[in-house]
Scaffold this motif. Sequence first.
Motif, mmCIF file in Angstrom:
data_model
loop_
_atom_site.group_PDB
_atom_site.id
_atom_site.type_symbol
_atom_site.label_atom_id
_atom_site.label_comp_id
_atom_site.label_asym_id
_atom_site.label_seq_id
_atom_site.Cartn_x
_atom_site.Cartn_y
_atom_site.Cartn_z
ATOM 1 N N TYR A 193 0.853 -1.171 0.000
ATOM 2 C CA TYR A 193 0.000 0.000 0.000
ATOM 3 C C TYR A 193 0.897 1.232 0.000
ATOM 4 C CZ TYR A 193 1.098 0.389 4.987
ATOM 5 O OH TYR A 193 1.754 0.506 6.179
ATOM 6 N N VAL A 194 0.286 2.393 -0.092
ATOM 7 C CA VAL A 194 1.033 3.649 -0.119
ATOM 8 C C VAL A 194 0.599 4.505 1.059
ATOM 9 C CG1 VAL A 194 1.473 5.789 -1.395
ATOM 10 C CG2 VAL A 194 1.356 3.608 -2.612
ATOM 11 N N SER A 195 1.576 5.047 1.768
ATOM 12 C CA SER A 195 1.302 6.030 2.815
ATOM 13 C C SER A 195 1.620 7.405 2.243
ATOM 14 C CB SER A 195 2.160 5.764 4.061
ATOM 15 O OG SER A 195 1.657 4.675 4.785
ATOM 16 N N MET A 210 -11.983 7.873 -2.202
ATOM 17 C CA MET A 210 -11.554 8.688 -3.341
ATOM 18 C C MET A 210 -10.513 7.945 -4.160
ATOM 19 S SD MET A 210 -11.206 12.549 -1.784
ATOM 20 C CE MET A 210 -10.751 13.209 -3.396
ATOM 21 N N SER A 211 -10.642 8.042 -5.478
ATOM 22 C CA SER A 211 -9.658 7.429 -6.362
ATOM 23 C C SER A 211 -8.347 8.188 -6.278
ATOM 24 C CB SER A 211 -10.163 7.414 -7.806
ATOM 25 O OG SER A 211 -11.281 6.549 -7.926
ATOM 26 N N ALA A 212 -7.258 7.464 -6.437
ATOM 27 C CA ALA A 212 -5.929 8.055 -6.307
ATOM 28 C C ALA A 212 -5.045 7.584 -7.451
ATOM 29 C CB ALA A 212 -5.309 7.694 -4.966
ATOM 30 N N GLN A 213 -4.179 8.474 -7.867
ATOM 31 C CA GLN A 213 -3.147 8.136 -8.846
ATOM 32 C C GLN A 213 -1.802 8.217 -8.142
ATOM 33 O OE1 GLN A 213 -1.584 10.803 -12.177
ATOM 34 N NE2 GLN A 213 -2.843 9.374 -13.363
ATOM 35 N N VAL A 214 -1.030 7.153 -8.246
ATOM 36 C CA VAL A 214 0.252 7.061 -7.557
ATOM 37 C C VAL A 214 1.350 6.926 -8.598
ATOM 38 C CG1 VAL A 214 1.638 5.760 -5.900
ATOM 39 C CG2 VAL A 214 -0.839 5.965 -5.572
ATOM 40 N N ARG A 215 2.368 7.758 -8.458
ATOM 41 C CA ARG A 215 3.536 7.669 -9.339
ATOM 42 C C ARG A 215 4.756 7.361 -8.477
ATOM 43 N NH1 ARG A 215 3.232 8.930 -14.547
ATOM 44 N NH2 ARG A 215 1.307 9.909 -15.336
ATOM 45 N N ILE A 216 5.354 6.207 -8.758
ATOM 46 C CA ILE A 216 6.561 5.793 -8.052
ATOM 47 C C ILE A 216 7.763 6.439 -8.736
ATOM 48 C CG2 ILE A 216 7.940 3.834 -7.272
ATOM 49 C CD1 ILE A 216 5.186 3.941 -6.034
ATOM 50 N N MET A 217 8.674 6.984 -7.935
ATOM 51 C CA MET A 217 9.860 7.618 -8.499
ATOM 52 C C MET A 217 10.647 6.608 -9.331
ATOM 53 S SD MET A 217 12.943 9.702 -6.563
ATOM 54 C CE MET A 217 11.796 10.962 -5.986
ATOM 55 N N GLY A 218 10.942 6.985 -10.567
ATOM 56 C CA GLY A 218 11.673 6.119 -11.468
ATOM 57 C C GLY A 218 10.800 5.278 -12.363
ATOM 58 N N ARG A 224 -2.909 2.846 -9.855
ATOM 59 C CA ARG A 224 -4.227 3.310 -9.463
ATOM 60 C C ARG A 224 -4.586 2.734 -8.102
ATOM 61 N NH1 ARG A 224 -5.770 7.532 -12.070
ATOM 62 N NH2 ARG A 224 -7.846 7.037 -11.261
ATOM 63 N N GLY A 225 -5.294 3.526 -7.303
ATOM 64 C CA GLY A 225 -5.707 3.074 -5.984
ATOM 65 C C GLY A 225 -6.846 3.919 -5.454
ATOM 66 N N HIS A 226 -7.136 3.744 -4.179
ATOM 67 C CA HIS A 226 -8.173 4.544 -3.539
ATOM 68 C C HIS A 226 -7.812 4.735 -2.070
ATOM 69 C CE1 HIS A 226 -9.484 0.423 -2.565
ATOM 70 N NE2 HIS A 226 -10.057 0.953 -1.492
ATOM 71 N N VAL A 227 -8.403 5.767 -1.482
ATOM 72 C CA VAL A 227 -8.135 6.109 -0.085
ATOM 73 C C VAL A 227 -8.845 5.112 0.818
ATOM 74 C CG1 VAL A 227 -8.416 7.843 1.717
ATOM 75 C CG2 VAL A 227 -7.853 8.546 -0.609
ATOM 76 N N GLU A 228 -8.063 4.457 1.701
ATOM 77 C CA GLU A 228 -8.657 3.554 2.688
ATOM 78 C C GLU A 228 -9.010 4.270 3.976
ATOM 79 O OE1 GLU A 228 -7.489 -1.086 2.148
ATOM 80 O OE2 GLU A 228 -6.163 0.147 3.363
ATOM 81 N N GLY A 229 -8.219 5.249 4.362
ATOM 82 C CA GLY A 229 -8.510 5.964 5.592
ATOM 83 C C GLY A 229 -7.417 6.945 5.937
ATOM 84 N N VAL A 265 -2.058 9.227 5.235
ATOM 85 C CA VAL A 265 -3.272 8.751 4.586
ATOM 86 C C VAL A 265 -2.924 7.443 3.877
ATOM 87 C CG1 VAL A 265 -5.043 9.204 2.850
ATOM 88 C CG2 VAL A 265 -4.186 11.077 4.283
ATOM 89 N N ARG A 266 -3.693 6.398 4.156
ATOM 90 C CA ARG A 266 -3.405 5.076 3.575
ATOM 91 C C ARG A 266 -4.112 4.933 2.238
ATOM 92 N NH1 ARG A 266 -2.141 -0.266 6.307
ATOM 93 N NH2 ARG A 266 -2.590 -1.867 4.745
ATOM 94 N N ILE A 267 -3.335 4.572 1.218
ATOM 95 C CA ILE A 267 -3.847 4.384 -0.136
ATOM 96 C C ILE A 267 -3.734 2.915 -0.497
ATOM 97 C CG2 ILE A 267 -3.688 5.104 -2.543
ATOM 98 C CD1 ILE A 267 -4.334 7.401 -0.653
ATOM 99 N N ALA A 268 -4.870 2.261 -0.756
ATOM 100 C CA ALA A 268 -4.858 0.870 -1.211
ATOM 101 C C ALA A 268 -4.609 0.837 -2.708
ATOM 102 C CB ALA A 268 -6.193 0.193 -0.886
#
Length: 303
Positions: A193-195, A210-218, A224-229, A265-268
Amino acid sequence: MRSKAFPYPLLKIGVTVLLALLASWTLWQLYAYYTYAPQTRDGRLRADTIPLAADVSGRVEAVLVHDNEVVKRGQTLFVIDTARLTNDLAEADAAVATAQAQLASAQREDKRYRTLADVVAPQEVDNRRSAVEEARARHAQALASRERARINLDRAKVVAPVNGIVTNFSLRPGAYATAGQPVMALLDRDSFYVSGYFEETKLARMHAGMSAQVRIMGEDRPLRGHVEGVSAGIEDRERTTAPGTLLANVNPTFSWIRLAQRVPVRIALDEVPPGVTLVAGRTATVSLEESDSTIRKPAGTTE
């Protein structure tokens, strides 16, 4: 007839004013985006790490995995020396047989004395009955000890509790493992998951689902993910407890420039593009989508 000259000074003034307005609008948009938009460049890719320890103490007989190996749930990782544990189980079997024989003998004596109740003292009858109960208790204890010895022998094989990745592993055959002391770490590969550490000024514009877009460096492709809490609390570094009084001791200093607190904020993760390497600890940029059409209902809710 002379033509009128083109008003170049007015054109220059107009272009300058237009560029100034455009620059002001751009600066305002950038300020609003970085100040209020639900996005952060301060994010980390996380995963659950399980410290594994042997359930019994002993010399490591075999190591069946290596560092960075992908393992499946139930796969044997390493084995504790089974010779001593096998011997313990054999001793427990013998103890059960002895206790069972003693119980049978005590039951025969009890039966014999009960048939002779008219010619023997009542105390002797009671003693034989008590001997049966004691023998039955010793037999139950022997059975429990044998079951414990069997469990210890089964637990000599340490297996993976989850689908994971062996990490920072250096265990070798011949090393001594102590029960309960971790000897390796297993990273749960199904728990990534992403913090995202968002400024507190942006919390009002986000919620679970809420939908989330995550970009990992490199990495070029987004996840794609969503807010868990949102985390329920963070540490107050300005407040301590005064020794002896148990009262709050608040630092009286005040900064003219007050920085917004960062709230985890935890992102699944819902979609991970093929080929993207997930490594716990990698830096991530998280952007939340505020459109109503992209809001995902949190798990467990009903209409």
